[in-house]
Motif scaffolding. Structure first.
Motif, PDB file in Angstrom:
ATOM      1  N   THR A 106      23.781   8.259  53.571  1.00 59.92           N
ATOM      2  CA  THR A 106      22.849   9.319  52.989  1.00 59.92           C
ATOM      3  C   THR A 106      24.257  10.479  53.135  1.00 59.92           C
ATOM      4  OG1 THR A 106      22.514  10.363  55.334  1.00 59.92           O
ATOM      5  CG2 THR A 106      20.615   9.247  53.494  1.00 59.92           C
ATOM      6  N   ARG A 107      24.415  12.251  52.405  1.00 59.84           N
ATOM      7  CA  ARG A 107      25.365  12.093  52.669  1.00 59.84           C
ATOM      8  C   ARG A 107      26.118  12.872  53.563  1.00 59.84           C
ATOM      9  NH1 ARG A 107      25.066  16.558  47.576  1.00 59.84           N
ATOM     10  NH2 ARG A 107      24.724  14.771  46.709  1.00 59.84           N
ATOM     11  N   GLU A 108      26.958  13.349  54.353  1.00 63.99           N
ATOM     12  CA  GLU A 108      27.238  13.770  55.001  1.00 63.99           C
ATOM     13  C   GLU A 108      26.385  15.317  54.817  1.00 63.99           C
ATOM     14  OE1 GLU A 108      30.093  12.741  58.605  1.00 63.99           O
ATOM     15  OE2 GLU A 108      30.907  12.579  56.320  1.00 63.99           O
ATOM     16  N   CYS A 149      18.150  15.132  53.177  1.00 65.52           N
ATOM     17  CA  CYS A 149      19.608  13.877  53.004  1.00 65.52           C
ATOM     18  C   CYS A 149      18.508  13.036  52.486  1.00 65.52           C
ATOM     19  CB  CYS A 149      19.800  13.635  54.690  1.00 65.52           C
ATOM     20  SG  CYS A 149      20.928  15.140  54.503  1.00 65.52           S
ATOM     21  N   ASP A 172      20.341  11.639  44.165  1.00 67.56           N
ATOM     22  CA  ASP A 172      21.039  10.699  43.361  1.00 67.56           C
ATOM     23  C   ASP A 172      21.307   9.547  42.755  1.00 67.56           C
ATOM     24  OD1 ASP A 172      22.216  13.462  44.035  1.00 67.56           O
ATOM     25  OD2 ASP A 172      23.607  12.596  46.019  1.00 67.56           O
TER      26      ASP A 172
END
Length: 338
Positions: A191-193, A205, A212
Motif C-alpha cells: 500500500t502507498r506510504e 490506505c 488505484d
C-alpha cells in the motif's frame, strides 16, 4: 490442514502442506473453477504486528511484542508478586495475562505464549506458517502467486514494514514464506506510504489501493499488470489488527466504522459500482480484563479459526464446511498413527 500444535515441528508442518496437491480442503473445487475460467482475482492485504506476532497495547504508539525473554521475566515477577501500582508492574501483569490466554488451538491447553517470538526476533514462526497456508489456499495451482508474476493473486504488504527503512525485515519475512511455501515468494505490492496514526488511516490506505487498482485497469483499457482486469470478479482478504484497535466508532472519510462489516463495506465502496467485489476482513483483536481489572488489548495473531474462515472465503465454501473437513482430516491422521 490447519496445523496449530505448538509441539509440532514447523518444518514438518511446512512440508506437509507444501508437498501435497490436496493441502486445501477444496482443491478439487478450485480445479473445476479454473477449468471453467471462473477463478476470481484475489488481493490479500497483510499486516505484520498483531498478525504475524502477538502485540500488546500499552498506551504508546508502539505495541509491546510478546517474546520469550519478556514471558520469562513476567512469569518470574508474577511469582514474586506484583502490586500493579507502577507502570512496570502493570505491564508485567498484562504480559502475564496474555501468556495465560487460551490461543484457540485444537490442542487443549495451548495459550498465546506458544505464539511468542524467539528472543531477538520479530515474527512468530507458527503465525508465518499460518499465513503461508492461507497464501497456498489462495494460490491453488497458480504456482507463480506471490513471486512477482502472480496472475490472479496478489499479496500486498499493508504493514508499517513497507517503509524503506524496514526493507531488511521484509526480506526476512519473504525468505520465511519462501521456505514454508517451498518456492520463491516476494510481496507483489505494498500500500502507498503515508502518515498512519489510527485505525481509520490504515483502512483508508487499503481503500486507496483498491481505488488505484480499478483506476489503472480503466486507464489501460481493462487490464493491469499481473493480469487483473477491470470487469472480472475480485476477492479481497484483509489480515489486519488495525493498530490493536476494536471496531468502535472510527471515522473514515465520513464513514463511521462500528463493526467488521462496516469496514468491509467501506473497502467495497472503493470499487466502481459495476464491479463484482467481495471483501473479508480477519481482525485478530481481543480485549479482556486481567485478574486485577487491568484492560488488556492484544493483536493475537492469526488463529486457526482465522485460517478456516480464510479458506472458506477463498473457496466459496462455508466456514462450517471447512471445519468439518479439518475435523475429518484430524481423525484420519489419528487413525493412521494408531
Amino acid at each position: 490442514f490447519f496445523l496449530g500444535s505448538a509441539g509440532a515441528s514447523l518444518a514438518q508442518i511446512a512440508l506437509k502442506f507444501s508437498s501435497s496437491r490436496h493441502c486445501c480442503p477444496f482443491h478439487h473445487k478450485r480445479i473445476a473453477m479454473e477449468a471453467a475460467g471462473a477463478v476470481p482475482e484475489t488481493l490479500i492485504f497483510v499486516d505484520v504486528d498483531g498478525v504475524l506476532n502477538v502485540g500488546i497495547r500499552d498506551g504508546g504508539s508502539t505495541p509491546i511484542l510478546l517474546e520469550e525473554n519478556g514471558c520469562k521475566y513476567a512469569a518470574s515477577k508474577h511469582r514474586e508478586g506484583t502490586s500493579s501500582n507502577s507502570e512496570q508492574d502493570s505491564l508485567v501483569e498484562k504480559v502475564f495475562s496474555v501468556m495465560e490466554r487460551p490461543a484457540g488451538s485444537v490442542k487443549a491447553g495451548t495459550t498465546l505464549r506458544a505464539l511468542a517470538c524467539r528472543t531477538g526476533e520479530l515474527l512468530s514462526d507458527l503465525l508465518v506458517v499460518r499465513l503461508a497456508i492461507i497464501i497456498k489456499a489462495a494460490a491453488g495451482t497458480d504456482v507463480g502467486a506471490g513471486a512477482g508474476d502472480s496472475g490472479r493473486l496478489r499479496v500486498v504488504l499493508a504493514s508499517n514494514w513497507r517503509s524503506p527503512k524496514h526493507a531488511g525485515r521484509v526480506h526476512g519475512l519473504e525468505q520465511l514464506l519462501s521456505r514454508y511455501l517451498k518456492r520463491p515468494f516476494v510481496f507483489d505490492a505494498a500500500t502507498r506510504e503515508g502518515e498512519e496514526h489510527v485505525a481509520a488511516d490504515r483502512l483508508r490506505c487499503i481503500g486507496d489501493f483498491v481505488r488505484d487498482r480499478f483506476r489503472a485497469a480503466e486507464q489501460e483499457g481493462g487490464a493491469v499488470a499481473g493480469g487483473m482486469g477491470a470487469a472480472s470478479e475480485l476477492r479481497i482478504l484483509v489480515l489486519e489488527d488495525f493498530f490493536i484497535t476494536p471496531m468502535q466508532d472510527w471515522d473514515c472519510d465520513g464513514n463511521i466504522i462500528r463493526s467488521v462489516t462496516d469496514a468491509e463495506d467501506y473497502i467495497s465502496s472503493c470499487a466502481p459500482p459495476s464491479a463484482k467485489v467481495s471483501v473479508r476482513i480477519l481482525h485478530p483483536y481481543e480485549e479482556w480484563r486481567s485478574r486485577s481489572g487491568l484492560k488488556v488489548q492484544v493483536g493475537v495473531g492469526l488463529t486457526e479459526q482465522h485460517c478456516r474462515e480464510a479458506a472458506a472465503f477463498l473457496s466459496g465454501a462455508t466456514t462450517a464446511a471447512v471445519a468439518a473437513q479439518q475435523q475429518q482430516q484430524h481423525h484420519h491422521h489419528q487413525h493412521h498413527h494408531q
